[in-house]
Enzyme design. Structure first.
Site, PDB file in Angstrom:
ATOM      1  N   LYS A 134      32.875  -5.868   6.386  1.00 25.77           N
ATOM      2  CA  LYS A 134      32.636  -6.872   7.421  1.00 25.77           C
ATOM      3  C   LYS A 134      33.527  -8.085   7.148  1.00 25.77           C
ATOM      4  O   LYS A 134      33.755  -8.458   5.989  1.00 25.77           O
ATOM      5  CB  LYS A 134      31.157  -7.270   7.395  1.00 25.77           C
ATOM      6  CG  LYS A 134      30.723  -8.157   8.553  1.00 25.77           C
ATOM      7  CD  LYS A 134      29.213  -8.396   8.495  1.00 25.77           C
ATOM      8  CE  LYS A 134      28.710  -9.284   9.621  1.00 25.77           C
ATOM      9  NZ  LYS A 134      27.246  -9.486   9.565  1.00 25.77           N
ATOM     10  N   SER A 193      24.922  -8.559  13.885  1.00 26.24           N
ATOM     11  CA  SER A 193      26.302  -8.986  13.941  1.00 26.24           C
ATOM     12  C   SER A 193      27.269  -8.031  13.251  1.00 26.24           C
ATOM     13  O   SER A 193      28.465  -8.091  13.483  1.00 26.24           O
ATOM     14  CB  SER A 193      26.415 -10.378  13.311  1.00 26.24           C
ATOM     15  OG  SER A 193      26.067 -10.326  11.933  1.00 26.24           O
ATOM     16  N   SER A 208      21.082  -8.165  10.983  1.00 30.82           N
ATOM     17  CA  SER A 208      22.458  -7.796  11.338  1.00 30.82           C
ATOM     18  C   SER A 208      22.994  -6.529  10.704  1.00 30.82           C
ATOM     19  O   SER A 208      24.072  -6.074  11.081  1.00 30.82           O
ATOM     20  CB  SER A 208      23.409  -8.935  11.013  1.00 30.82           C
ATOM     21  OG  SER A 208      23.387  -9.866  12.053  1.00 30.82           O
TER      22      SER A 208
END
Ligand code: GLN
Length: 483
Positions: free
Chosen positions: A78, A153, A177
């Protein structure tokens, strides 16, 4: 045999160990699939040009006799996790041109284990969101239906794993997330116990809530990555010593009072069917009460923005990334922050500043902190009577892109089942529980969209999540997605 990129980490590790395949071949398979699908999916913001070299280095380490389950395994990272020498942006314009000057502890641990980093995965800006639509670089798409969001996210990580552009990925979870995008994309996502994994080198969102963790195709794979990244870090004072507990979970508590409204009926059906399957595996399922859990979302959306407003104060145009000059220092800040932050980051800074401001602190932040303590006590108590708490990971399958963009409150509601574990610090995992159908016509089957079941366990008892998660997989809930 299916293509190498479709293997789970466990399967690939076995083949690497037997020298049936090389890390370079495995990495190329992921890169080839990425070349085909990433232009549409936007799962990666950047594919690293040294990925093959990293894989060759892993092969060289193995040739010298090294071994280990992650040696040569290609992963997505990420875009809020620092990798020394690589650009990192948290999907924000404000970090334009910023290059990480050191490795996050999770990065260093994965490097030591020999993992190959394929690239930076897309996310909501600064991890604020549930859909990736807050990314400054456009949303990612759900591999099961590109008209839909992958969740957020960590949506880029989830899309990359579900579409087999990586064997696994790291994400971060502040309010869901990792688990929500895992649920929407039909994969496994683990939010570890607060402190089990070091936060050093993660771009902070809510420091009392954040944890990094794996998104993978199977529970066993999530366990492998968790074991590689966990542990106390002298550079993160909130990290804890972590020794794996022996756990044979038997009793599952279900807070049914929370499921009465707002959950899609077919999600509830899948959930009940999964519980029935777990019962057949020997689990006992009982109802439990979490009287304050209804407050969790409101508490989270006070505490989280308060912490966001403090954490984002460091992006001032002086220290990191974008720097727009005005005629005074004040104007430098205004021009940089005004241009660099997207609408959701600005909304959260304003909310957070408001709830922390004199006169409102007691009314909002103080109350939320008190309610958080109440919730923590209730969850601790509940987990004295049962080994696990179960609920759907999200109330719906993946919504369409744009469906909730103009209604932040509707978007926040997607987090209803995930935020509690962050507020209380408990570990929680989302495991696939099959699919539900949407957009079907009477004469024609609809789209099959994944849904996830979330287990929450006591502090430090990730082991219970893995055992129950594997039991659920065995009952057929897991969909090894072909995206
Ligand atoms: N969707 C939640 C939010 O918008 C959770 C985000 C996260 O876990 N990073 O805050």
């Amino acid at each position: 045999m299916s293509s190498l990129n479709q293997l789970s980490i466990t399967e690939a590790a076995d083949k690497l160990q037997k020298k049936e395949i090389s890390a370079v071949e495995l990495t190329r398979a992921c890169l080839d699939e990425t070349a085909k699908r990433n232009p549409a999916l936007n799962a990666y913001l950047e594919v690293f040009d040294d990925a093959e070299q990293q894989a060759a280095d892993a092969d060289a380490r193995r040739a010298k006799g090294e071994n280990g389950p992650l040696l040569g395994i290609p992963l997505g990272m990420k875009d809020n996790i620092l990798i020394e020498g690589k650009h990192v942006s948290a999907a924000s314009n404000i970090l334009e041109g910023y290059v990480a000057s050191y490795d996050a502890t999770v990065t260093a641990k994965l490097k030591q284990a020999g993992a190959v980093f394929l690239g930076r995965t897309n996310m909501d800006e600064f991890a604020h969101g549930s859909s990736t639509e807050n990314s400054a670089f456009g949303p990612s798409k759900n591999p099961h239906d590109e008209a839909r969001m992958p969740g957020g996210s960590s949506g880029g990580s989830a899309a990359a794993v579900a579409a087999h552009l990586a064997l696994g990925a790291l994400g971060t979870d502040t309010g869901g997330s990792i688990r929500e995008p895992a649920s929407f994309c039909g994969i496994v996502g683990l939010k570890p116990t607060y402190g089990a994994v070091s936060r050093l080198g993660l771009i902070a969102m809510g420091s009392s809530l954040d944890q990094a963790g794996p998104l993978t195709k199977t529970v066993a794979d999530a366990e492998l990555i968790f074991n590689a990244i966990k542990g106390k870090d002298s550079l993160d004072s909130t990290s804890i010593d972590f020794s794996v507990q022996k756990s044979m979970p038997k009793k599952i508590g279900v807070p049914r009072h929370l499921l009465k409204t707002g959950v899609d009926p077919d999600i509830l059906e899948k959930f009940e069917a999964s519980l029935a399957a777990l019962k057949a595996e020997g689990y006992e399922v009982v109802d439990i009460e979490l009287p304050s859990a209804g407050l969790a979302l409101a508490v989270y959306y006070v505490i989280m923005p308060a912490e966001v407003s403090a954490n984002l104060a460091r992006f001032d145009g002086v220290r990191y990334g974008l720097s727009n000059k005005g005629v005074s220092l004040w104007e430098d800040y205004a021009k940089t922050r005004g241009a660099g932050f997207g609408p959701e980051a600005r909304r959260r800074i304003m909310l957070g500043t408001y709830v922390l401001s004199s006169g409102y602190y007691d009314a909002y932040y103080g109350k939320a902190t008190a309610a958080r303590e109440m919730l923590r006590a209730e969850v601790v108590q509940a987990l004295e009577g049962v080994d696990l708490i179960a609920n759907p990971s999200a109330p719906t399958p993946a919504p369409k892109l744009g469906e909730k963009t103009n209604d932040p409150l509707a978007m926040y509601l997607l987090d209803i089942f995930t935020v509690t574990a962050n507020l209380t610090g408990n570990p929680a995992i989302s495991v696939p529980m099959g699919t539900v159908e949407r957009e079907g016509l009477p004469a024609q089957a609809g789209k099959h969209l994944p849904a996830g079941l979330q287990f929450t366990a006591a502090h430090g008892n990730e082991q219970a999540l893995f055992v129950a998660g594997k039991a659920l997989e065995k009952t057929g809930g897991t969909m090894r997605s072909n995206g």
